[in-house]
Design a protein around this motif. Sequence first.
Motif, PDB file in Angstrom:
ATOM      1  N   THR A 146       0.917  23.872  59.917  1.00 28.28           N
ATOM      2  CA  THR A 146       1.099  23.765  58.472  1.00 28.28           C
ATOM      3  C   THR A 146      -0.218  23.519  57.739  1.00 28.28           C
ATOM      4  OG1 THR A 146       1.513  21.369  58.549  1.00 28.28           O
ATOM      5  CG2 THR A 146       3.408  22.826  58.850  1.00 28.28           C
ATOM      6  N   TRP A 151      -0.072  29.995  56.573  1.00 31.57           N
ATOM      7  CA  TRP A 151       1.034  29.845  57.528  1.00 31.57           C
ATOM      8  C   TRP A 151       2.382  30.050  56.851  1.00 31.57           C
ATOM      9  CZ3 TRP A 151       4.750  25.930  57.141  1.00 31.57           C
ATOM     10  CH2 TRP A 151       5.670  25.867  58.206  1.00 31.57           C
ATOM     11  N   VAL A 152       3.268  30.754  57.561  1.00 28.62           N
ATOM     12  CA  VAL A 152       4.650  30.941  57.127  1.00 28.62           C
ATOM     13  C   VAL A 152       5.525  30.736  58.356  1.00 28.62           C
ATOM     14  CG1 VAL A 152       6.369  32.519  56.185  1.00 28.62           C
ATOM     15  CG2 VAL A 152       4.022  32.554  55.298  1.00 28.62           C
ATOM     16  N   ASP A 153       6.498  29.865  58.265  1.00 24.17           N
ATOM     17  CA  ASP A 153       7.351  29.557  59.415  1.00 24.17           C
ATOM     18  C   ASP A 153       8.341  30.687  59.637  1.00 24.17           C
ATOM     19  OD1 ASP A 153       8.265  27.648  61.486  1.00 24.17           O
ATOM     20  OD2 ASP A 153      10.115  27.746  60.328  1.00 24.17           O
ATOM     21  N   SER A 154       8.425  31.149  60.866  1.00 22.39           N
ATOM     22  CA  SER A 154       9.319  32.265  61.188  1.00 22.39           C
ATOM     23  C   SER A 154      10.784  31.895  61.042  1.00 22.39           C
ATOM     24  CB  SER A 154       9.051  32.752  62.625  1.00 22.39           C
ATOM     25  OG  SER A 154       9.258  31.697  63.551  1.00 22.39           O
ATOM     26  N   ARG A 155      11.079  30.587  61.080  1.00 27.47           N
ATOM     27  CA  ARG A 155      12.472  30.132  60.957  1.00 27.47           C
ATOM     28  C   ARG A 155      12.788  29.597  59.564  1.00 27.47           C
ATOM     29  NH1 ARG A 155      13.528  26.226  65.923  1.00 27.47           N
ATOM     30  NH2 ARG A 155      11.291  25.872  65.871  1.00 27.47           N
ATOM     31  N   GLY A 156      11.839  29.753  58.654  1.00 31.44           N
ATOM     32  CA  GLY A 156      12.091  29.345  57.284  1.00 31.44           C
ATOM     33  C   GLY A 156      12.066  27.851  57.047  1.00 31.44           C
ATOM     34  N   ARG A 157      11.453  27.071  57.923  1.00 35.18           N
ATOM     35  CA  ARG A 157      11.397  25.630  57.745  1.00 35.18           C
ATOM     36  C   ARG A 157      10.302  25.245  56.761  1.00 35.18           C
ATOM     37  NH1 ARG A 157      10.468  23.713  63.747  1.00 35.18           N
ATOM     38  NH2 ARG A 157       9.089  25.543  63.593  1.00 35.18           N
ATOM     39  N   GLU A 516       8.535  25.166  72.865  1.00 29.74           N
ATOM     40  CA  GLU A 516       8.028  24.606  71.613  1.00 29.74           C
ATOM     41  C   GLU A 516       7.009  23.496  71.820  1.00 29.74           C
ATOM     42  OE1 GLU A 516      11.013  23.799  68.605  1.00 29.74           O
ATOM     43  OE2 GLU A 516      12.464  25.027  69.692  1.00 29.74           O
TER      44      GLU A 516
END
Length: 546
Positions: A146, A151-157, A516
Amino acid sequence: MTRPAPSAHRPMPALRECDGAPWPSDDELEFEAEWAAFRESGDVEWGTDAGTPAPGDGLASPVPSEPRGYVPPDGPGDVDAWEGDVFVRPLDSTVLAMSDVDARVGHLENVVAERQRATAEEYRLILAILDDAAFDPTPWVGPDPTLDRAWVDSRGRTPGAVRRDRVDLAERAAVAEIAVRLHLSEQTVRTRAAHAQTLAVGCPKLWAAFSEGRLSEKHAVDAARLASTLPAGDADAFERFDDEACPPALVLTPAKFAVAARAIRERVHAESIEARHRRAAVDRGVWMRAELDGMASLHALLPADRARAVMSRLDKAARHLRAAPDEERTLAQLRADAFADLITMTDAPAVSSTTSAPNATADASAENAAAPSAAPTGLAPDAPRTFRSAPPATVIVTVPALTLLGHDAEPATLEGYGPIDLDTARLLAGTARSWIRLLTHPVTGAPLVLDRRTYRVPVALRRWLGITSPTCVFPGCARAARDCDIDHLTAWADGGTTDDDNLDPTCRHHHRLRHESRWDIDDHPDGDTAWISPLGGTYNTDPPPF
């Protein structure tokens, strides 16, 4: 003076039972006899009051009393002597033996205190490592993504959710590292950290006594377990518990302290017992523990009234059966048999099961559609039965083919338990109403290696994996394979196949750690699998237990 002849019957090689020391030699015994004769000759006055005049006698004894600096002799053969201003005389064997035993008990006290201090330090270090992992997750899960503006979270978090997940995964990874290095379960590591946190923060007096070696681990664990149930943030309740529980903890045995501490906890708890009972009922459950010789224990955590009702019904059924004129079972056995009947609700003595047919070299898997009969071992066939039929239960048994045919004595295996007696295994296999093939001829049986068109693991292959790896493959994890994810060692997206060589049962927790955190699997060409920890350690998977 004539020396006494040495005894030919004295057990020279034996050790003394009083202190474990060797018996004295013949020379030492002879010297002691001479010394005793000299003392009894009257040439010297003996006694603790030798330095004071005897009543009616104006003369002092020529032998002074023992001063405060009395020094015991070096051995049983030493004679009385002056050492400076100190008069030394030998101790008799009883005093020497008692002194030696007392010294050993004192040494034991020191050893126990040191062990208790080391145990407290172990608890403290576990907590410190987990606190450090929460403060800085990077060594365990890698850099914080973050912090990168792109950065962009692949799961939309959200960034906050990702940071919370990083802290959680870092603690999990640290717990796993400690567990595999110390050969402990992860739950044990978490529990010890929680106990250390409870005592160090909420009960400083108990924690200090534990850290100084004055409190046993059992005392500390019981105190922490009870203190952790006090309302969070109620500093007054924690302080009162600490003040009242510490004195008895230092003098009572663990069992008596547990009783006293429970009473103290009730006194200082500000919440009503009704509210606590509603919360505690959430933890109700039933679990099984394997015992020896084909036996197992069932444990149930229930509200007290329901548990008492269960015991009352079992006792009533047992006493009813005990009244039969030909009944030979004890009440305890009858309660156990009635319990099994009530749970399985069987109403016929036949066993209905589904078993897999083995080939000449294969294992068989039996699925039992009802628990083994209405007649547990020792239950009279004509015992009264008033219970309804239950939905089919499943019992999976692996039986070597040669054993099933009577040509071998290799034991059968009950899923979730381990080896069972062959009579029970043959009964399950012999009464099966159908068979499921697990290991078969490569041409006629279900394939264990599937083509690239199949990603989902078929039922037969999942069953086989449950036999080859009965539990999660992470070191020390005991979660049953049937409750695990089936993980591709080489990912499907990277060309991995869905076959038994590329699949392992991994529980959801360790599945997440692998993908993870910095935990990873090293799959060797020879088929062996090892886990690589975030700190660089290599840990082989546990061998199958059966």
